[in-house]
Design an enzyme around this catalytic site. Sequence first.
Site, short mmCIF file in Angstrom:
data_model
loop_
_atom_site.label_atom_id
_atom_site.label_comp_id
_atom_site.label_asym_id
_atom_site.label_seq_id
_atom_site.Cartn_x
_atom_site.Cartn_y
_atom_site.Cartn_z
CG PHE A 173 37.84 40.96 38.71
CD1 PHE A 173 38.65 41.62 37.80
CD2 PHE A 173 36.94 41.71 39.45
CE1 PHE A 173 38.57 42.99 37.64
CE2 PHE A 173 36.85 43.08 39.29
CZ PHE A 173 37.67 43.73 38.38
CB THR A 221 40.71 49.50 26.34
OG1 THR A 221 41.23 48.90 25.15
CG2 THR A 221 39.68 50.55 25.96
CD GLU A 267 42.75 35.58 33.72
OE1 GLU A 267 42.54 34.83 34.68
OE2 GLU A 267 42.63 35.22 32.53
CB ALA A 304 42.42 34.89 21.14
CG LEU A 340 43.62 44.01 19.47
CD1 LEU A 340 42.31 43.24 19.49
CD2 LEU A 340 44.29 43.88 18.11
CD GLN A 344 41.04 44.51 31.37
OE1 GLN A 344 41.12 43.30 31.46
NE2 GLN A 344 40.25 45.21 32.15
N PRO A 367 45.68 50.66 22.88
CG PRO A 367 47.09 52.37 22.18
CD PRO A 367 46.12 51.36 21.65
#
Length: 794
Positions: A299, A691, A761, A570, A687, A695, A689
């Site tokens: 984090f 995981t 985030e 990315a 990419l 998040q 759903p």
Amino acid sequence: MSGVGGVGGTAPGPAGEVPGPGPESRWPGGGPDQESREPDGDPDPEGREPDDEPAPPTRPDRGWIGAPVPRVEGPLKVRGEATFAAEVALDGMVYAALAFSTTAKGRITTLDTAEAEAAPGVVLVMTHRNAPRMRPMPQFDTSEKAAGYDTLPIMQDDRVHWNGQPIAVVLAGTQEQADHAASLVRATYEAEPATTSFARAKAAGTEAGWFRGPLHLEIGDAEAELAAAAVSVDATYRTPPQNHDAIEPHAATVVWHGDDLVVHDASQSVAHTAWSLAHVLGVDEERVRVTSPFVGGGFGGKLLWQHQVLGAAAARLADRPVRIALSREGVFRVVGGRAPTEQRVAIGADRDGRFTALVHTGTQATTRHNAMPEPFTAPARSHYAVGSVKLDLRVAYLDVVANSTMRAPGGAVGSYALECAVDELAFALGVDPIELRLRNEPDRDPVDGRPFSSRHLVEAWRAGAERFGWDGRDPTPGAVREGEWWVGTGCATASHPYVRMPGGAVRITLTDRGRALVEVAAHEMGMGTATAQTQVVAELLALPPDRVSFAYGDSRMPGLVMAAGSQQTASIGAAVIAARRVLVAELLELVGDGSPLAGLAAEEVGALDRGLAKLDDPSRHESYAAVLARAGRAEVVVEASGPPPLEAATWSMHSFGAMFCEARVNAVTGEARVSRFLGSMDCGRVLNPRTAAAQVRGGIVMGLGAALVERTDVDERTGRVVNAGFAEHHVPVHLDVPEIDVIWTDVPDPRAPLGARGIGEVGVTGTAAAVANAVFHATGKRVRDLPLTPDRLL
């Protein structure tokens, strides 16, 4: 999800465009198989060669990208076989414990370690009197590889800079012996005047804030427009300091092999930490190796702090491997968190609710030995269309532990103030809060006029409102009561800027058994990086996921990919696409005249069924294993970097969300509870759903904690954190967290590699505001200071 294009024929352009679907997106791949993930393991038990294996199940119709694949590391964690930093066992290892200062600023006048040195099992007591000579840490973000959070000398003199600074390291045969001996270290101090109160720090004067550029912006005359506005709000919002409280406390296991240092760390920046440690210790970078395969939460807090440096120094002094694991109290003493803020938000609007002025200014605390402001004005730069803007952030200096990045720095607390102010304006106007936001939706970046790469926030608001059941909401505060509980609903906009740092590079090893190993110095802290990237490589190379291994968490691997800014997907994705192109070109160099691929150029082929095929003639296909066998090669290895991250210079790129909350407030006790929460997210292509939703839910839980319970309490007389443990420092537990619903627009961003923007985030932004707005709707009482504890609601 559709595939991401022909292997040879598409790749990100200069601005990082997403590859479009290619023919291989319709070709069958393989199903997941949880057998060995080693790229070059022993033959299968039955003795089958790869081409003799039974056909695997067909992959999902829309490809591996977008499939809800379970975490690849999940079985290891469930079985307790995942080794974390404080679980690495080394021969001859000793255990470290720290003694902390008890004054905020001054000098150590006496330091008595005799009793500690005589304690059972003690091997060494290191203080400033015998510590090796070391340089200060290079401060995070001051150079490409800098990872330190303060610039102070580390145990080099008798100076004390904050209450809790380490003054001694004790090494002993067991952790219990080390902890006991550390308690025997005795020190006295010559105290000096210290600033430990935020109010006194502000009164002493502030300076302009700076975070990758000045944190001041004016467009037009916002104050004049505000004064002339038909309707306005002007309020001050405050957020307290918050600490990093990951499940896994900070730890490192350290060993020297001659002049070579190996650090098994809990890190989200292995390559940066290796370089920074080399700088501090005065050794060559190639002599420092940092590994971090598993991290129990980062984090933003698990970069380089003083404990790793002290562990390495003590290990060298004692000539023994050292495990240094901070206690929960030690995390509060040594590791900084989110800084306190005081924010003014003022919004002017016409009678129709169109914003005419936006002022977002304020002050945050920091220290003189770091420069990590909490850039809370960031959301005001992207949320709303407005003609005149005034943004300004000032910093006030405290004598405390250096503050750090913490999930969505700036955005988490800035969105609280901004989105509460929008809610207050909606109430003043008598307009629905969602409708007010939609009326002020920008068509270009509100600050610099860049076009948005992809913005589907309106769709997110509408889908979320329908799913949440917003229609029919009585706008009157305090209108709904169920027994002792007032019930209200609130909403807020969430956002986080798209980031892709330079330095993304990967290495791909493709073997004659049809397996691929991808290596990158990236990180897996529970966010699903390994799983999502396994899916990406499986899709791009037309391999079953069980034929792909994703290796990470080692500074010896290629790449400079910090797990920060929600940018790993990315950065790694861009590098994988680049490496894929190099790999295809090398494979085509290896094909012989008898190959169906002979004479084809890279742009003419795509991946199909564990090999390559001509894009417009899939019958011209050859497996990777066959290509390598004909060439007499056991493997082919390529390494490549993604293109420069120029897309964010051309386009305004953000992840967005519409956050919905139902809250209940007890009329007798003032206790606030969240009973329902929904995040309707616009983050580009999803990419995975499974995981991704985890998040976003994790971010929302952190936002709920900030809204309702989390606050680091500092004794302003001494600068000491007084709730340095979970008995007094409260974080959300299961009973505090309701069912959290997450939905997606799932529209690929054409400017981002793989079409995906960050999700790590954005979930924490907007959440505290949605809770505060729901509490206001429930009670009619507006509380502008976090957290919303019962004493503030009674």
